[in-house]
Design a protein around this motif. Structure first.
Motif, PDB file in Angstrom:
ATOM      1  N   ALA A   1       0.714  -1.321   0.102  1.00  0.00           N
ATOM      2  CA  ALA A   1       0.058  -0.107   0.053  1.00  0.00           C
ATOM      3  C   ALA A   1       0.794   1.246   0.131  1.00  0.00           C
ATOM      4  O   ALA A   1       0.687   2.118  -0.704  1.00  0.00           O
ATOM      5  CB  ALA A   1      -0.885  -0.081   1.041  1.00  0.00           C
ATOM      6  N   ALA A   2       1.824   1.403   0.752  1.00  0.00           N
ATOM      7  CA  ALA A   2       2.660   2.426   0.917  1.00  0.00           C
ATOM      8  C   ALA A   2       3.537   2.367  -0.397  1.00  0.00           C
ATOM      9  O   ALA A   2       3.879   3.547  -0.849  1.00  0.00           O
ATOM     10  CB  ALA A   2       3.713   2.299   2.182  1.00  0.00           C
ATOM     11  N   LEU A   3       3.735   1.631  -1.153  1.00  0.00           N
ATOM     12  CA  LEU A   3       4.666   1.595  -2.610  1.00  0.00           C
ATOM     13  C   LEU A   3       3.583   2.196  -3.712  1.00  0.00           C
ATOM     14  O   LEU A   3       3.994   2.813  -4.351  1.00  0.00           O
ATOM     15  CB  LEU A   3       4.949   0.213  -2.912  1.00  0.00           C
ATOM     16  CG  LEU A   3       6.433  -0.194  -2.115  1.00  0.00           C
ATOM     17  CD1 LEU A   3       6.742  -1.660  -2.651  1.00  0.00           C
ATOM     18  CD2 LEU A   3       7.593   0.399  -2.777  1.00  0.00           C
ATOM     19  N   ALA A   4       2.302   1.856  -3.360  1.00  0.00           N
ATOM     20  CA  ALA A   4       1.266   2.369  -4.416  1.00  0.00           C
ATOM     21  C   ALA A   4       1.260   3.942  -4.037  1.00  0.00           C
ATOM     22  O   ALA A   4       1.217   4.725  -5.107  1.00  0.00           O
ATOM     23  CB  ALA A   4      -0.063   1.862  -4.061  1.00  0.00           C
ATOM     24  N   GLU A   5       1.162   4.320  -3.032  1.00  0.00           N
ATOM     25  CA  GLU A   5       1.130   5.722  -2.724  1.00  0.00           C
ATOM     26  C   GLU A   5       2.391   6.367  -3.252  1.00  0.00           C
ATOM     27  O   GLU A   5       2.116   7.694  -3.573  1.00  0.00           O
ATOM     28  CB  GLU A   5       0.983   6.038  -1.274  1.00  0.00           C
ATOM     29  CG  GLU A   5      -0.237   5.701  -0.567  1.00  0.00           C
ATOM     30  CD  GLU A   5      -0.462   6.390   0.537  1.00  0.00           C
ATOM     31  OE1 GLU A   5       0.096   7.350   1.110  1.00  0.00           O
ATOM     32  OE2 GLU A   5      -1.408   5.872   1.422  1.00  0.00           O
ATOM     33  N   GLU A   6       3.274   5.826  -3.437  1.00  0.00           N
ATOM     34  CA  GLU A   6       4.582   6.294  -3.639  1.00  0.00           C
ATOM     35  C   GLU A   6       4.785   6.016  -5.208  1.00  0.00           C
ATOM     36  O   GLU A   6       5.771   6.818  -5.972  1.00  0.00           O
ATOM     37  CB  GLU A   6       5.802   5.670  -3.011  1.00  0.00           C
ATOM     38  CG  GLU A   6       7.140   6.154  -3.290  1.00  0.00           C
ATOM     39  CD  GLU A   6       8.144   5.292  -2.468  1.00  0.00           C
ATOM     40  OE1 GLU A   6       9.274   4.729  -3.039  1.00  0.00           O
ATOM     41  OE2 GLU A   6       8.262   5.073  -1.323  1.00  0.00           O
ATOM     42  N   GLY A   7       3.699   5.621  -6.000  1.00  0.00           N
ATOM     43  CA  GLY A   7       3.868   5.607  -7.362  1.00  0.00           C
ATOM     44  C   GLY A   7       4.620   4.296  -7.819  1.00  0.00           C
ATOM     45  O   GLY A   7       5.192   4.449  -8.945  1.00  0.00           O
ATOM     46  N   ALA A   8       4.685   3.329  -6.808  1.00  0.00           N
ATOM     47  CA  ALA A   8       5.332   2.126  -7.390  1.00  0.00           C
ATOM     48  C   ALA A   8       4.611   0.767  -6.948  1.00  0.00           C
ATOM     49  O   ALA A   8       5.147  -0.036  -6.441  1.00  0.00           O
ATOM     50  CB  ALA A   8       6.792   2.062  -6.619  1.00  0.00           C
ATOM     51  N   ALA A   9       3.294   1.152  -7.735  1.00  0.00           N
ATOM     52  CA  ALA A   9       2.366  -0.258  -7.201  1.00  0.00           C
ATOM     53  C   ALA A   9       2.899  -1.419  -7.954  1.00  0.00           C
ATOM     54  O   ALA A   9       3.533  -1.101  -9.186  1.00  0.00           O
ATOM     55  CB  ALA A   9       0.976  -0.016  -7.886  1.00  0.00           C
TER      56      ALA A   9
END
Length: 274
Positions: A179-187
């Motif tokens: 989830a945190a990676l998705a927020e970072e733009g790295a889903a």
């Protein structure tokens, strides 16, 4: 009128094993120091143990160990399983451990170590905790040669591009990291073979490496600090010029970071196996 002779200092030692004081500061009770080896052996093991195995780990004989275990059992430091006969830590030991964990502040502990760590590594060092949406830098300590990079308290650390972030990505819950990676733009990054392999290496070696990822000519090393429940509580990192920062696991900066990470983890109650 005759007076009874005073008891000898080792009167309560099950071995009656009198030795001269070591001379290191105040005199203590030798029998307690000897018996504590059994408690330390149980803590290192992390499981209940048979008498012979426990005695061997403590460097004692079973006959010497047994009286200590009886006394420890009476006060709740040790308990014996009625079926297997194995010895484990008792309720008082558990209570003492929990109270100790409540009293320890990971942030306070790591901040106290950072000036010395910056000098030992010759690098700028940072400490980060997990925030609401990912790793957050809580402290930066300049080394002998300050790094010309934007690092300040409260700055988020990229899970994908920083050593600090990769430490958290390796050891925190997978769903939380995804989830945190998705927020970072790295889903979907966790499913990329190269990134997954890098995180597996970090779990095995307990060290993350970054070379020239954020800025050309700048590299970093980062290690985890675990709490008493085996969770990553902090990440500490060393950042310096790529030409000066040795990224090898046996290099001087890596050794200093790993030693500090292990020491802080132990202070927070984390127990590692042999």
């Amino acid at each position: 009128m005759k007076h009874a002779p005073a008891p000898s200092p080792d009167h309560d030692d099950p071995d009656n094993d009198a030795e001269a004081p070591s001379g290191r500061g105040s005199r203590g009770i030798q029998s307690i120091e000897v018996g504590s080896q059994l408690l330390k052996a149980l803590a290192r093991s992390g499981r209940a143990m048979a008498l012979k195995d426990l005695a061997r780990e403590a460097g004692m004989t079973p006959a010497k160990s047994h009286p200590y275990l009886v006394s420890f059992g009476k006060v709740g430091l040790i308990e014996q399983d009625p079926l297997s006969g194995h010895y484990g830590l008792g309720p008082l030991a558990m209570q003492l451990g929990l109270i100790s964990l409540q009293q320890l502040d990971p942030v306070r502990l790591v901040i106290a170590e950072m000036p010395g760590l910056a000098l030992r590594t010759g690098c700028t060092v940072s400490a980060a905790v997990w925030g609401a949406h990912g790793p957050v830098i809580i402290r930066v300590e300049d080394g002998p040669t300050p790094v010309r990079v934007s690092m300040r308290h409260g700055l988020p650390a990229s899970l994908r591009s920083t050593g600090t972030g990769k430490v958290f990505a390796a050891f925190r819950d997978r769903a939380e990291i995804a989830a945190a990676l998705a927020e970072e733009g790295a889903a979907g990054a966790l499913d990329e073979p190269a990134f997954a392999a890098e995180l597996a290496d970090i779990r095995r070696e307990h060290i993350a490496r970054v070379r020239d990822d954020l800025l050309p000519g700048l590299s970093a090393l980062a290690v985890p600090v675990f709490d008493g429940f085996g969770r990553v509580a902090l990440a500490i990192a060393a950042i310096g010029p790529s030409a000066l920062l040795d990224l090898q696991a046996d290099g001087p900066q890596a050794r200093a970071l790993l030693e500090t990470g292990r020491m802080l983890s132990q202070r927070l109650g984390h127990v590692t196996s042999h």
